[in-house]
Design a protein around this motif. Sequence first.
Motif, PDB file in Angstrom:
ATOM      1  N   PHE A   1     -35.160  59.824  30.085  1.00  0.00           N
ATOM      2  CA  PHE A   1     -35.089  58.418  30.477  1.00  0.00           C
ATOM      3  C   PHE A   1     -33.726  57.880  30.063  1.00  0.00           C
ATOM      4  O   PHE A   1     -32.922  58.608  29.448  1.00  0.00           O
ATOM      5  N   SER A   2     -33.445  56.653  30.399  1.00  0.00           N
ATOM      6  CA  SER A   2     -32.160  56.034  30.062  1.00  0.00           C
ATOM      7  C   SER A   2     -32.386  54.708  29.359  1.00  0.00           C
ATOM      8  O   SER A   2     -33.406  54.048  29.556  1.00  0.00           O
ATOM      9  N   ARG A   3     -31.445  54.365  28.537  1.00  0.00           N
ATOM     10  CA  ARG A   3     -31.492  53.064  27.881  1.00  0.00           C
ATOM     11  C   ARG A   3     -30.963  51.990  28.834  1.00  0.00           C
ATOM     12  O   ARG A   3     -30.006  52.214  29.577  1.00  0.00           O
ATOM     13  N   ALA A   4     -31.626  50.847  28.827  1.00  0.00           N
ATOM     14  CA  ALA A   4     -31.196  49.744  29.689  1.00  0.00           C
ATOM     15  C   ALA A   4     -29.812  49.259  29.276  1.00  0.00           C
ATOM     16  O   ALA A   4     -29.469  49.245  28.093  1.00  0.00           O
ATOM     17  N   GLU A   5     -29.047  48.870  30.263  1.00  0.00           N
ATOM     18  CA  GLU A   5     -27.740  48.274  29.987  1.00  0.00           C
ATOM     19  C   GLU A   5     -27.938  46.791  29.689  1.00  0.00           C
ATOM     20  O   GLU A   5     -28.439  46.042  30.518  1.00  0.00           O
ATOM     21  N   VAL A   6     -27.568  46.385  28.489  1.00  0.00           N
ATOM     22  CA  VAL A   6     -27.738  44.994  28.076  1.00  0.00           C
ATOM     23  C   VAL A   6     -26.562  44.158  28.560  1.00  0.00           C
ATOM     24  O   VAL A   6     -25.399  44.495  28.314  1.00  0.00           O
ATOM     25  N   VAL A   7     -26.861  43.088  29.264  1.00  0.00           N
ATOM     26  CA  VAL A   7     -25.835  42.153  29.726  1.00  0.00           C
ATOM     27  C   VAL A   7     -25.819  40.960  28.770  1.00  0.00           C
ATOM     28  O   VAL A   7     -26.774  40.176  28.741  1.00  0.00           O
ATOM     29  N   PRO A   8     -24.776  40.809  27.962  1.00  0.00           N
ATOM     30  CA  PRO A   8     -24.735  39.698  27.013  1.00  0.00           C
ATOM     31  C   PRO A   8     -24.522  38.366  27.733  1.00  0.00           C
ATOM     32  O   PRO A   8     -23.677  38.270  28.631  1.00  0.00           O
ATOM     33  N   ILE A   9     -25.295  37.375  27.350  1.00  0.00           N
ATOM     34  CA  ILE A   9     -25.191  36.045  27.963  1.00  0.00           C
ATOM     35  C   ILE A   9     -24.713  35.049  26.913  1.00  0.00           C
ATOM     36  O   ILE A   9     -25.439  34.714  25.969  1.00  0.00           O
ATOM     37  N   HIS A  10     -23.483  34.594  27.071  1.00  0.00           N
ATOM     38  CA  HIS A  10     -22.925  33.548  26.207  1.00  0.00           C
ATOM     39  C   HIS A  10     -23.087  32.206  26.928  1.00  0.00           C
ATOM     40  O   HIS A  10     -22.886  32.110  28.144  1.00  0.00           O
ATOM     41  N   ILE A  11     -23.436  31.180  26.181  1.00  0.00           N
ATOM     42  CA  ILE A  11     -23.782  29.897  26.797  1.00  0.00           C
ATOM     43  C   ILE A  11     -23.067  28.747  26.085  1.00  0.00           C
ATOM     44  O   ILE A  11     -23.035  28.692  24.852  1.00  0.00           O
ATOM     45  N   LYS A  12     -22.508  27.854  26.890  1.00  0.00           N
ATOM     46  CA  LYS A  12     -21.990  26.578  26.386  1.00  0.00           C
ATOM     47  C   LYS A  12     -22.845  25.461  26.962  1.00  0.00           C
ATOM     48  O   LYS A  12     -22.973  25.337  28.182  1.00  0.00           O
ATOM     49  N   VAL A  13     -23.442  24.664  26.075  1.00  0.00           N
ATOM     50  CA  VAL A  13     -24.343  23.594  26.491  1.00  0.00           C
ATOM     51  C   VAL A  13     -23.770  22.251  26.044  1.00  0.00           C
ATOM     52  O   VAL A  13     -23.434  22.075  24.867  1.00  0.00           O
ATOM     53  N   HIS A  14     -23.660  21.328  26.978  1.00  0.00           N
ATOM     54  CA  HIS A  14     -23.225  19.960  26.660  1.00  0.00           C
ATOM     55  C   HIS A  14     -24.381  19.028  26.998  1.00  0.00           C
ATOM     56  O   HIS A  14     -24.780  18.919  28.165  1.00  0.00           O
ATOM     57  N   ILE A  15     -24.927  18.381  25.967  1.00  0.00           N
ATOM     58  CA  ILE A  15     -26.114  17.549  26.130  1.00  0.00           C
ATOM     59  C   ILE A  15     -25.774  16.086  25.890  1.00  0.00           C
ATOM     60  O   ILE A  15     -25.088  15.748  24.914  1.00  0.00           O
TER      61      ILE A  15
ATOM     62  N   ASP B   1     -29.211  14.270  29.966  1.00  0.00           N
ATOM     63  CA  ASP B   1     -28.401  14.974  30.956  1.00  0.00           C
ATOM     64  C   ASP B   1     -27.859  16.241  30.310  1.00  0.00           C
ATOM     65  O   ASP B   1     -27.666  16.298  29.084  1.00  0.00           O
ATOM     66  N   VAL B   2     -27.599  17.263  31.154  1.00  0.00           N
ATOM     67  CA  VAL B   2     -27.151  18.564  30.648  1.00  0.00           C
ATOM     68  C   VAL B   2     -26.093  19.138  31.572  1.00  0.00           C
ATOM     69  O   VAL B   2     -26.228  19.079  32.797  1.00  0.00           O
ATOM     70  N   SER B   3     -25.045  19.676  30.993  1.00  0.00           N
ATOM     71  CA  SER B   3     -24.127  20.536  31.736  1.00  0.00           C
ATOM     72  C   SER B   3     -24.072  21.870  31.001  1.00  0.00           C
ATOM     73  O   SER B   3     -24.124  21.903  29.768  1.00  0.00           O
ATOM     74  N   LEU B   4     -23.989  22.953  31.768  1.00  0.00           N
ATOM     75  CA  LEU B   4     -24.145  24.264  31.154  1.00  0.00           C
ATOM     76  C   LEU B   4     -23.224  25.272  31.824  1.00  0.00           C
ATOM     77  O   LEU B   4     -23.062  25.257  33.049  1.00  0.00           O
ATOM     78  N   GLU B   5     -22.628  26.143  31.022  1.00  0.00           N
ATOM     79  CA  GLU B   5     -21.756  27.205  31.531  1.00  0.00           C
ATOM     80  C   GLU B   5     -22.165  28.530  30.915  1.00  0.00           C
ATOM     81  O   GLU B   5     -22.591  28.594  29.753  1.00  0.00           O
ATOM     82  N   LEU B   6     -21.998  29.606  31.707  1.00  0.00           N
ATOM     83  CA  LEU B   6     -22.403  30.940  31.276  1.00  0.00           C
ATOM     84  C   LEU B   6     -21.206  31.891  31.293  1.00  0.00           C
ATOM     85  O   LEU B   6     -20.257  31.711  32.059  1.00  0.00           O
ATOM     86  N   SER B   7     -21.297  32.918  30.450  1.00  0.00           N
ATOM     87  CA  SER B   7     -20.239  33.926  30.387  1.00  0.00           C
ATOM     88  C   SER B   7     -20.842  35.247  29.912  1.00  0.00           C
ATOM     89  O   SER B   7     -21.802  35.261  29.145  1.00  0.00           O
ATOM     90  N   GLN B   8     -20.256  36.346  30.393  1.00  0.00           N
ATOM     91  CA  GLN B   8     -20.683  37.660  29.919  1.00  0.00           C
ATOM     92  C   GLN B   8     -19.787  38.195  28.818  1.00  0.00           C
ATOM     93  O   GLN B   8     -20.197  39.097  28.083  1.00  0.00           O
ATOM     94  N   ASP B   9     -18.593  37.667  28.691  1.00  0.00           N
ATOM     95  CA  ASP B   9     -17.664  38.171  27.681  1.00  0.00           C
ATOM     96  C   ASP B   9     -17.363  37.165  26.576  1.00  0.00           C
ATOM     97  O   ASP B   9     -16.614  37.472  25.632  1.00  0.00           O
ATOM     98  N   GLY B  10     -17.915  35.958  26.671  1.00  0.00           N
ATOM     99  CA  GLY B  10     -17.665  34.952  25.652  1.00  0.00           C
ATOM    100  C   GLY B  10     -16.328  34.270  25.789  1.00  0.00           C
ATOM    101  O   GLY B  10     -15.959  33.437  24.945  1.00  0.00           O
ATOM    102  N   THR B  11     -15.595  34.574  26.845  1.00  0.00           N
ATOM    103  CA  THR B  11     -14.260  33.989  27.046  1.00  0.00           C
ATOM    104  C   THR B  11     -14.185  33.207  28.350  1.00  0.00           C
ATOM    105  O   THR B  11     -13.762  32.048  28.365  1.00  0.00           O
ATOM    106  N   THR B  12     -14.587  33.841  29.431  1.00  0.00           N
ATOM    107  CA  THR B  12     -14.522  33.214  30.745  1.00  0.00           C
ATOM    108  C   THR B  12     -15.890  32.636  31.103  1.00  0.00           C
ATOM    109  O   THR B  12     -16.841  33.379  31.353  1.00  0.00           O
ATOM    110  N   PHE B  13     -15.977  31.299  31.120  1.00  0.00           N
ATOM    111  CA  PHE B  13     -17.234  30.613  31.405  1.00  0.00           C
ATOM    112  C   PHE B  13     -17.190  29.986  32.792  1.00  0.00           C
ATOM    113  O   PHE B  13     -16.127  29.577  33.266  1.00  0.00           O
TER     114      PHE B  13
END
Length: 395
Positions: free
Chosen positions: A282-296, A354-366
């Motif tokens: 079997f194979s190990r799942a590839e984990v996709v890291p999710i970095h989040i910036k939340v402005h509330i 109200d919420v604004s939200l941005e996502l990134s996989q590398d923690g740099t580019t959102f």
Amino acid sequence: MLDETGFKRKRFADLFEEMEDKAKEAWGEKVNTSEKSPLGIILRLFAWFLSIVHALAEKVYYSGYVNTAEGNSLDRLGPYVGVSRVLDQYATGTVTLTGTPGYTQAEGFLIATEGDIQFETLDPAVFDSTGKATVPIEAMESGTGSNVAAGLISVIVNPNPDVTAVTNIVATSGGRAKQTDPEFRELFGLSVAGGGSATGDSIRGAILRVDGVRAAAVIINSSKDIDSSGRPPKSYQSYVLGGEDVDIATAILGVGSAGIESYGDTTVVLKDLSGNEQPVSFSRAEVVPIHIKVHIYKTASYPAEGDAQVVSALAQFIGGTDSDGTVYAGLSMNDDVILMRLVSTIYKIAGVEDVSLELSQDGTTFSAGNIPIEVFQVAQTAADWIEVVTDDFSS
């Protein structure tokens, strides 16, 4: 009342009404059943106690269904599909002891943090020529509170002149609270969906029943040719997040089809009931890291611990490690991270206007967009990857 539509319990008002009608049938329409009459008082007392019995009967009825059962009643349904609730777990790790060279400290030596979170050594500590010994430890109490950072274990609880110092070079981990009812229901649903054997769903269901497994997917190549990902003809590849290799391989061997190759980059050789060695891959799942910036933008009803609630809500929804060390399953493999679903999760917290939200996989580019997840991938986040900024809302 139980009929073909299900169970409907009688409440106090229903019971008293029936008793009052029966009293009038027995003694006439003019019988006094007012609140202060002797008969009225007696009827109301009986109706009140009977309402408690009916409420209990309702709980007993609904305890037989996974979507309505709670607590121990829910636990007792797990064996029917081969799953059990994850109980409180104890944090583990290693410490380095400093002491007299050549001295052996028996296992069970107590150490602690400055905050009195205690651990015990699991093996004898044999000090080398430099006076150092590294041994595994386990927390004395279960739960996430024993997941402590590196360097915090520094107190010797039982003084010993031959042991002078202790420290943990790496953080302890693995401590968690008992699996909640919603978490267990999700595990129940995933497991029961894969009944039977020799099918992709049954293999996935068996893997998901393995302790520590948080996500799984099975891809089948039913053709007579090698597919685009390199899978051999007539084979299947299981992708797994969490769990031990041997346990996963055992689950696959138990339900996999005879003569069909299991494919992957992790292979465990097991013996079947006939004593023959069977390689299981079997194979190990590839984990996709999710970095989040939340402005509330918050109102006065936003709680003092609101930021922590936001972090916890996102960790539970996506899956990953919360700030208290609890690891959540969250999204399944191949589940895309949808921005608006995360926003909807945050809106459930009081005082969020109200919420604004941005996502990134590398923690740099959102960016304010969704993150697609492939069938062999699973999204995961962590409390350290979630940044929450709040401002007061002004209309």
